[in-house]
Write an enzyme that holds these catalytic residues in place. Structure first.
Site, PDB file in Angstrom:
ATOM      1  CG  HIS A   1      -0.272   0.124   2.547  1.00  0.00           C
ATOM      2  ND1 HIS A   1       0.151  -0.984   3.244  1.00  0.00           N
ATOM      3  CD2 HIS A   1       0.036   1.184   3.319  1.00  0.00           C
ATOM      4  CE1 HIS A   1       0.692  -0.598   4.391  1.00  0.00           C
ATOM      5  NE2 HIS A   1       0.647   0.717   4.470  1.00  0.00           N
TER       6      HIS A   1
ATOM      7  CD  GLU B   1      -5.791   1.602   8.828  1.00  0.00           C
ATOM      8  OE1 GLU B   1      -5.997   1.508   7.599  1.00  0.00           O
ATOM      9  OE2 GLU B   1      -5.203   0.731   9.491  1.00  0.00           O
TER      10      GLU B   1
ATOM     11  CD  GLN C   1      -2.359   2.443   6.082  1.00  0.00           C
ATOM     12  OE1 GLN C   1      -1.182   2.593   5.774  1.00  0.00           O
ATOM     13  NE2 GLN C   1      -2.739   1.792   7.183  1.00  0.00           N
TER      14      GLN C   1
ATOM     15  CG  HIS D   1       3.504   4.779   5.361  1.00  0.00           C
ATOM     16  ND1 HIS D   1       2.504   5.446   6.044  1.00  0.00           N
ATOM     17  CD2 HIS D   1       3.020   3.526   5.133  1.00  0.00           C
ATOM     18  CE1 HIS D   1       1.484   4.616   6.237  1.00  0.00           C
ATOM     19  NE2 HIS D   1       1.763   3.446   5.682  1.00  0.00           N
TER      20      HIS D   1
ATOM     21  CD  GLU E   1       2.873  -0.216   7.116  1.00  0.00           C
ATOM     22  OE1 GLU E   1       2.564   0.907   6.664  1.00  0.00           O
ATOM     23  OE2 GLU E   1       2.031  -1.018   7.555  1.00  0.00           O
TER      24      GLU E   1
HETATM   25  N1  CMX Z   1       8.369  10.501   5.622  1.00  0.00           N
HETATM   26  C1  CMX Z   1       9.633  10.973   5.528  1.00  0.00           C
HETATM   27  N2  CMX Z   1      10.260  11.658   6.530  1.00  0.00           N
HETATM   28  C2  CMX Z   1       9.551  11.851   7.657  1.00  0.00           C
HETATM   29  C3  CMX Z   1       8.235  11.389   7.826  1.00  0.00           C
HETATM   30  C4  CMX Z   1       7.644  10.687   6.752  1.00  0.00           C
HETATM   31  N3  CMX Z   1       6.409  10.213   6.834  1.00  0.00           N
HETATM   32  N4  CMX Z   1       7.791  11.733   9.060  1.00  0.00           N
HETATM   33  C5  CMX Z   1       8.792  12.402   9.645  1.00  0.00           C
HETATM   34  N5  CMX Z   1       9.850  12.476   8.806  1.00  0.00           N
HETATM   35  C6  CMX Z   1      11.126  13.124   9.066  1.00  0.00           C
HETATM   36  C7  CMX Z   1      10.910  14.598   9.412  1.00  0.00           C
HETATM   37  O1  CMX Z   1      10.841  15.375   8.241  1.00  0.00           O
HETATM   38  C8  CMX Z   1      12.121  14.902  10.248  1.00  0.00           C
HETATM   39  O2  CMX Z   1      13.233  15.158   9.431  1.00  0.00           O
HETATM   40  P1  CMX Z   1      14.277  16.313   9.809  1.00  0.00           P
HETATM   41  O3  CMX Z   1      14.914  15.843  11.095  1.00  0.00           O
HETATM   42  O4  CMX Z   1      15.200  16.323   8.651  1.00  0.00           O
HETATM   43  O5  CMX Z   1      13.442  17.544   9.987  1.00  0.00           O
HETATM   44  C9  CMX Z   1      12.377  13.602  10.998  1.00  0.00           C
HETATM   45  O6  CMX Z   1      11.737  12.575  10.224  1.00  0.00           O
HETATM   46  C10 CMX Z   1      11.783  13.631  12.400  1.00  0.00           C
HETATM   47  O7  CMX Z   1      10.436  14.040  12.289  1.00  0.00           O
HETATM   48  P2  CMX Z   1       9.496  14.466  13.487  1.00  0.00           P
HETATM   49  O8  CMX Z   1       8.390  15.305  12.949  1.00  0.00           O
HETATM   50  O9  CMX Z   1      10.323  15.015  14.625  1.00  0.00           O
HETATM   51  O10 CMX Z   1       8.816  13.127  13.890  1.00  0.00           O
HETATM   52  P3  CMX Z   1       9.331  11.994  14.851  1.00  0.00           P
HETATM   53  O11 CMX Z   1      10.821  11.833  14.840  1.00  0.00           O
HETATM   54  O12 CMX Z   1       8.648  12.129  16.145  1.00  0.00           O
HETATM   55  O13 CMX Z   1       8.675  10.756  14.058  1.00  0.00           O
HETATM   56  C11 CMX Z   1       8.885   8.911  12.639  1.00  0.00           C
HETATM   57  C12 CMX Z   1       9.057  10.417  12.769  1.00  0.00           C
HETATM   58  C13 CMX Z   1       9.099   8.529  11.184  1.00  0.00           C
HETATM   59  C14 CMX Z   1       9.890   8.203  13.562  1.00  0.00           C
HETATM   60  C15 CMX Z   1       7.401   8.584  13.109  1.00  0.00           C
HETATM   61  O14 CMX Z   1       6.519   9.244  12.231  1.00  0.00           O
HETATM   62  C16 CMX Z   1       7.097   7.113  13.159  1.00  0.00           C
HETATM   63  O15 CMX Z   1       7.455   6.417  14.104  1.00  0.00           O
HETATM   64  N6  CMX Z   1       6.412   6.568  12.120  1.00  0.00           N
HETATM   65  C17 CMX Z   1       6.030   5.165  12.080  1.00  0.00           C
HETATM   66  C18 CMX Z   1       4.604   4.943  12.558  1.00  0.00           C
HETATM   67  C19 CMX Z   1       3.575   5.592  11.672  1.00  0.00           C
HETATM   68  O16 CMX Z   1       3.871   6.368  10.788  1.00  0.00           O
HETATM   69  N7  CMX Z   1       2.281   5.223  11.926  1.00  0.00           N
HETATM   70  C20 CMX Z   1       1.153   5.722  11.146  1.00  0.00           C
HETATM   71  C21 CMX Z   1       0.792   4.789  10.006  1.00  0.00           C
HETATM   72  C22 CMX Z   1       0.229   3.472  10.488  1.00  0.00           C
HETATM   73  C23 CMX Z   1      -0.005   2.428   9.381  1.00  0.00           C
HETATM   74  O17 CMX Z   1       0.515   2.546   8.269  1.00  0.00           O
HETATM   75  O18 CMX Z   1      -0.762   1.462   9.642  1.00  0.00           O
HETATM   76 CO    CO Z   2       0.683   1.743   6.315  1.00  0.00          CO
END
Ligand code: CMX
Ligand code: CO
Length: 140
Positions: free
Chosen positions: A7, A43, A59, A83, A133
């Site tokens: 997805h 979602e 998604q 993602h 993912e």
């Molecule tokens: N894609 C690319 N980069 C991303 C991003 C994304 N979706 N989300 C955050 N970032 C980047 C930010 O731009 C930032 O970069 P810089 O340091 O260069 O500015 C960095 O990651 C940190 O961003 P943040 O806003 O401070 O966010 P966090 O570190 O708190 O979290 C992340 C970032 C990726 C660790 C967190 O979003 C995460 O754990 N994601 C996984 C879980 C998730 O997304 N769940 C929802 C979907 C569920 C599903 O698919 O079922």
């Molecule tokens: Co997903």
């Protein structure tokens, strides 16, 4: 290791509005709606196509609160692709193999994902800026 694109995850402010957009514009069908408290999202999965290795979906993700992964993303970047989820046969094995290559994992162990799947995220910083993912589809 990667079987297919399972997805594409898309962040949005209003899930119901976006579902209607994807239904009317592309003729997609919602096959699942869930609230995932752990991931901080409301979602929907919209079926795109079937392939020998499994189905592919869009998604749509609406944050449950501003202080969630998707909520923070929306505040910083606005709506759009959040993602990519790739299908794998064994998410635990895939995590182990990817970690051994020095890639930073967000999830050391699989979590619960849509439609009973086991999922795990890799850190976007080690994947060229793409939040990635891994998805092991539930066995029926
Ligand atoms: N894609 C690319 N980069 C991303 C991003 C994304 N979706 N989300 C955050 N970032 C980047 C930010 O731009 C930032 O970069 P810089 O340091 O260069 O500015 C960095 O990651 C940190 O961003 P943040 O806003 O401070 O966010 P966090 O570190 O708190 O979290 C992340 C970032 C990726 C660790 C967190 O979003 C995460 O754990 N994601 C996984 C879980 C998730 O997304 N769940 C929802 C979907 C569920 C599903 O698919 O079922
Ligand atoms: Co997903």
């Amino acid at each position: 290791m990667l079987l297919r694109i399972d997805h594409v995850g898309i962040a949005c402010h209003n899930l119901e509005e976006k579902i209607e957009f994807y239904e009317t514009t592309f003729g997609l069908t919602v096959v699942s709606r869930e609230v995932n408290e752990e991931q901080g999202v409301k979602e929907a999965m919209l079926h795109v196509t079937d392939a020998p290795s499994g189905a592919s979906y869009v998604q749509l993700l609406e944050p449950l609160h501003p202080d969630t992964a998707v909520g923070k993303f929306l505040a910083k970047r606005g709506e759009g692709v959040h993602h990519i989820g790739y299908g794998v046969a064994d998410v635990t094995q895939a995590l182990q193999d990817i970690a051994a290559k020095g890639i930073k994992l967000i999830d050391e162990r699989p979590r619960h994902g849509s439609m009973g799947a086991s999922i795990a995220f890799l850190h976007p910083k080690d994947v060229g800026g793409v939040l990635t993912e891994l998805v092991e589809t539930a066995r029926h």
